[in-house]
Motif scaffolding. Structure first.
Motif, PDB file in Angstrom:
ATOM      1  N   PHE A 336       0.826  -1.210   0.000  1.00  0.00           N
ATOM      2  CA  PHE A 336       0.000   0.000   0.000  1.00  0.00           C
ATOM      3  C   PHE A 336       0.855   1.253   0.000  1.00  0.00           C
ATOM      4  CE2 PHE A 336      -2.432  -3.414   1.972  1.00  0.00           C
ATOM      5  CZ  PHE A 336      -3.605  -3.372   1.232  1.00  0.00           C
ATOM      6  N   GLY A 338       2.593   4.718  -1.554  1.00  0.00           N
ATOM      7  CA  GLY A 338       2.156   5.832  -2.368  1.00  0.00           C
ATOM      8  C   GLY A 338       0.750   6.288  -2.044  1.00  0.00           C
ATOM      9  N   ALA A 339       0.350   7.375  -2.664  1.00  0.00           N
ATOM     10  CA  ALA A 339      -0.956   7.974  -2.388  1.00  0.00           C
ATOM     11  C   ALA A 339      -2.094   7.028  -2.748  1.00  0.00           C
ATOM     12  CB  ALA A 339      -1.094   9.287  -3.154  1.00  0.00           C
ATOM     13  N   GLU A 340      -1.958   6.330  -3.881  1.00  0.00           N
ATOM     14  CA  GLU A 340      -3.017   5.406  -4.286  1.00  0.00           C
ATOM     15  C   GLU A 340      -3.143   4.248  -3.307  1.00  0.00           C
ATOM     16  OE1 GLU A 340      -4.223   2.621  -8.128  1.00  0.00           O
ATOM     17  OE2 GLU A 340      -2.717   4.210  -8.330  1.00  0.00           O
ATOM     18  N   GLY A 341      -2.000   3.744  -2.854  1.00  0.00           N
ATOM     19  CA  GLY A 341      -2.018   2.656  -1.880  1.00  0.00           C
ATOM     20  C   GLY A 341      -2.605   3.090  -0.557  1.00  0.00           C
ATOM     21  N   GLU A 342      -2.261   4.280  -0.118  1.00  0.00           N
ATOM     22  CA  GLU A 342      -2.807   4.788   1.151  1.00  0.00           C
ATOM     23  C   GLU A 342      -4.313   4.944   1.074  1.00  0.00           C
ATOM     24  OE1 GLU A 342      -0.772   8.357   2.128  1.00  0.00           O
ATOM     25  OE2 GLU A 342       1.162   7.356   2.489  1.00  0.00           O
ATOM     26  N   ALA A 343      -4.806   5.411  -0.080  1.00  0.00           N
ATOM     27  CA  ALA A 343      -6.249   5.549  -0.255  1.00  0.00           C
ATOM     28  C   ALA A 343      -6.933   4.184  -0.245  1.00  0.00           C
ATOM     29  CB  ALA A 343      -6.550   6.282  -1.558  1.00  0.00           C
ATOM     30  N   SER A 344      -6.277   3.206  -0.872  1.00  0.00           N
ATOM     31  CA  SER A 344      -6.829   1.855  -0.887  1.00  0.00           C
ATOM     32  C   SER A 344      -6.871   1.270   0.520  1.00  0.00           C
ATOM     33  CB  SER A 344      -5.985   0.971  -1.814  1.00  0.00           C
ATOM     34  OG  SER A 344      -6.455  -0.360  -1.799  1.00  0.00           O
ATOM     35  N   GLN A 347      -9.665   2.705   2.518  1.00  0.00           N
ATOM     36  CA  GLN A 347     -10.927   2.073   2.132  1.00  0.00           C
ATOM     37  C   GLN A 347     -11.099   0.738   2.851  1.00  0.00           C
ATOM     38  OE1 GLN A 347     -11.249   1.158  -2.052  1.00  0.00           O
ATOM     39  NE2 GLN A 347     -13.467   1.390  -2.023  1.00  0.00           N
TER      40      GLN A 347
END
Length: 430
Positions: A336, A338-344, A347
């Motif tokens: 997780f 990077g920004a996309e991983g943190e957002a995932s 969720q």
């Protein structure tokens, strides 16, 4: 327990202590003697156990006090006809130490465990009282919701696969798996017996006879509680307290301590959060039975529901924050980045907390129904002397319990639950 069951074997040297023999025992241990001070013969010893299982002593000396809890080889509530293993004292000690490490200041300090006498010597909590007793009196505890949220967030997170290395957790699960006798009590008394004809069951009769019969005939309810029982038996999420009602919490206006984790094992987190929420809701419904002309308890009932809301909000926030800090072996950080991983990951956290909320409602509801129709009722209701008045308080609590157990997924916020509590009570009084 069947008639064929025999008494539990006890360790060589085990003997129940009493007010005469406890002081000499404590006096043999220098650290304990120092904490009490003076001559053991002059110590004040009283047995105060009003629970269902154990002996509990309070010991006071000139330098301080101690609390001593000793397991009996049977269920104290019933007597020697219901044998119970003494090793529950070991599991209680292990849980007190483990939870105390993760939630310092929210459990009593432990000074000694005796594996032969199966007793634990711990901090004497004064001037604390049992939270349930204080709430029956209409006393507000401004720190209780936040403290219980912190206790549960930390103990559940740090003993789960999010906060504990996988190998360490598996080793701890193996230790607590042996607490089978007390798990079996929970499985029978909470998830099975109230939904059938059983000698252990009782209720306010004849006022609730029809309500009890309706529960026994309720197929959707029995399916829901059986699914929940499967989760309890098979979901080793974290080291749960296992009996976290308001009778297992000691409080003052500015301090909260959790006691009595002898039912501890690795189980579903929602069983602990649900037990607390369910018992707060039971107290809410009981308040009309304790109302007087001088105090109709309207303001206090509002505070109880505010406490329910504050607890869940604080718990969800704190648990989520702990998860955000570390994902443990279950959610490796490498997956997780990077920004996309943190957002995932955020969720995933939100979804897990939503699932835990549903578990909380269902387990809390099961605890409510059990306390109204099964064995070992709450004094919130039992101290209402007039049976008609008591039944009038119990009936909407039972109906809300049924609603939350069957339709928990329909409730997405804690405010929806407290609104339902108000609605069920209002309809009962109409």
């Amino acid at each position: 327990m069947s008639a064929e069951q025999t008494a539990i074997e006890v360790p060589e040297g085990y003997r129940p202590l009493d007010v005469e023999t406890l002081a000499p025992y404590l006096g043999e241990h220098p650290a304990l003697r120092e904490r009490l001070g003076g001559d053991p013969a002059a110590w004040q010893v009283e047995e105060v156990g009003d629970g269902n299982l154990n002996l509990v002593f309070l010991v006071r000396g000139p330098a301080g006090g101690l609390c001593v809890k000793q397991a009996l080889p049977y269920v104290r509530l019933v007597g020697e006809s219901w044998p119970l293993p003494l090793d529950r004292a070991f599991f209680e000690h292990e849980a007190l130490v483990e939870h105390g490490r993760h939630a310092p200041g929210l459990t009593p300090a432990v000074y000694r465990f005796d594996p032969v006498l199966m007793l634990t010597v711990m901090e004497l909590l004064e001037p604390h009282i049992i939270m349930r007793r204080g709430m029956i009196q209409g006393i507000r505890y401004p720190r209780a919701a936040a403290d219980m949220a912190e206790y549960m967030a930390r103990t559940l997170f740090f003993t789960s696969d999010l906060g504990m290395p996988a190998a360490e957790k598996k080793a701890r699960v193996a230790v607590f798996c042996a607490n089978t006798a007390l798990c079996n009590i929970t499985e029978d008394l909470i998830f099975t017996e109230p939904y059938m004809v059983h000698d252990n069951n009782w209720w306010t009769s004849p006022q609730l006879d029809n309500a009890a019969a309706a529960v026994r005939a309720d197929a959707p309810l029995k399916r829901a509680v059986s699914r929940l029982k499967c989760r309890f038996m098979g979901s080793a999420e974290a080291l749960i307290h296992g009996d976290l009602h308001t009778g297992s919490i000691m409080v003052t206006q500015d301090d909260t301590r959790v006691i009595d984790p002898e039912f501890a094992f690795f189980g579903p987190m929602g069983f602990d959060t649900g037990a607390f929420v369910g018992n707060l809701l039971l107290n809410y419904f009981s308040q009309d039975g304790h109302a007087t002309e001088a105090d109709d308890r309207t303001a206090y009932k509002a505070w109880v529901l505010e406490t329910v809301e504050e607890f869940w909000g604080a718990f969800a926030e704190r648990y989520g924050a702990l998860w955000a800090e570390r994902g443990g072996d279950a959610y490796p950080a490498a997956l997780f980045a990077g920004a996309e991983g943190e957002a995932s990951l955020a969720q995933a956290r939100d979804a897990a907390i939503a699932d835990l909320f549903t578990d909380t409602l269902q387990f809390g509801a099961a605890k409510m129904i059990r306390r109204l129709l099964g064995i070992a009722h709450n004094i919130d209701f039992e101290w209402i002397e007039d049976p008609d008045r008591r039944a009038a308080c119990e009936r909407p609590a039972l109906l809300l319990g049924r609603e939350l157990l069957v339709n928990a997924a329909s409730y997405r916020t804690i405010q929806a639950v407290t609104d339902a509590a108000r609605d069920f009570q209002a309809r009962a009084g109409a």
